[in-house]
Design an enzyme around this catalytic site. Sequence first.
Site, PDB file in Angstrom:
ATOM      1  N   CYS A   7       0.824  -1.197   0.000  1.00 52.28           N
ATOM      2  CA  CYS A   7       0.000   0.000   0.000  1.00 52.28           C
ATOM      3  C   CYS A   7       0.865   1.256   0.000  1.00 52.28           C
ATOM      4  O   CYS A   7       2.063   1.218   0.274  1.00 52.28           O
ATOM      5  CB  CYS A   7      -0.936  -0.009   1.204  1.00 52.28           C
ATOM      6  SG  CYS A   7      -2.429   0.984   0.959  1.00 52.28           S
ATOM      7  N   ASP A 123      -6.670  -3.556  11.040  1.00 53.05           N
ATOM      8  CA  ASP A 123      -5.543  -2.643  11.241  1.00 53.05           C
ATOM      9  C   ASP A 123      -5.447  -2.306  12.732  1.00 53.05           C
ATOM     10  O   ASP A 123      -6.298  -2.700  13.530  1.00 53.05           O
ATOM     11  CB  ASP A 123      -5.776  -1.374  10.405  1.00 53.05           C
ATOM     12  CG  ASP A 123      -4.512  -0.568  10.159  1.00 53.05           C
ATOM     13  OD1 ASP A 123      -3.448  -0.920  10.702  1.00 53.05           O
ATOM     14  OD2 ASP A 123      -4.586   0.436   9.420  1.00 53.05           O
TER      15      ASP A 123
END
Length: 206
Positions: A7, A123
């Site tokens: 990412c 996350d």
Amino acid sequence: MIKVKICGIKTLEAAQVAINNGADFLGFIFFARSRRYIEPNTAAEISRQCSDVKRVGVFVDEDSDIVNSIAERVGLDYIQLHGNETAEYASKIERPIIKAWRFGDNFDCRIANEFPCDIILLDSFVRGQAGGTGQLFNWTAAARMTSELKKPLLIAGGISIENVSTAVEIFQPYGIDVSGSLEVDGEKSAAKIEQFMRVVHSIGGN
């Protein structure tokens, strides 16, 4: 086969290194307050040359019409919702969805299972931050909870060359989402990407 999402891609060079080393997903961050933000036109230029991987756009509580417009312009395969988006909001999104939750904040397996998404991302929770903090969370406790998930699971939050093997062992996830640990001075490092992917391959990755 563990999938890898790299990412915070901001350059074609980083994208190509990721692809050449076996990454499955590239993440483009369209959240203006992120230090990894990329302009949609720049992402579109990169995306056009990266059709061999899945391209993910990361958004945080953005207007759904804007999300769909950027997805079309960039050629995104997935939309990652990393804010407080509702199921009603998700129904307006015109691409498959990765929905992020923060462990220790608003994560509930029942809600995650019912949310209209294709992949779940877990996350770290850092108060006042949407994500991308690089902070670890309690993997053992999280693994007990996520065992009840009925959808593919991506693990994010502090994943690095040093601990990816442990993350895979604990979670047995669909995939790993990595960003900050592959950077030097805020930019993706080809050497770190290559090293990370070698480790993933050694533990039965791509």
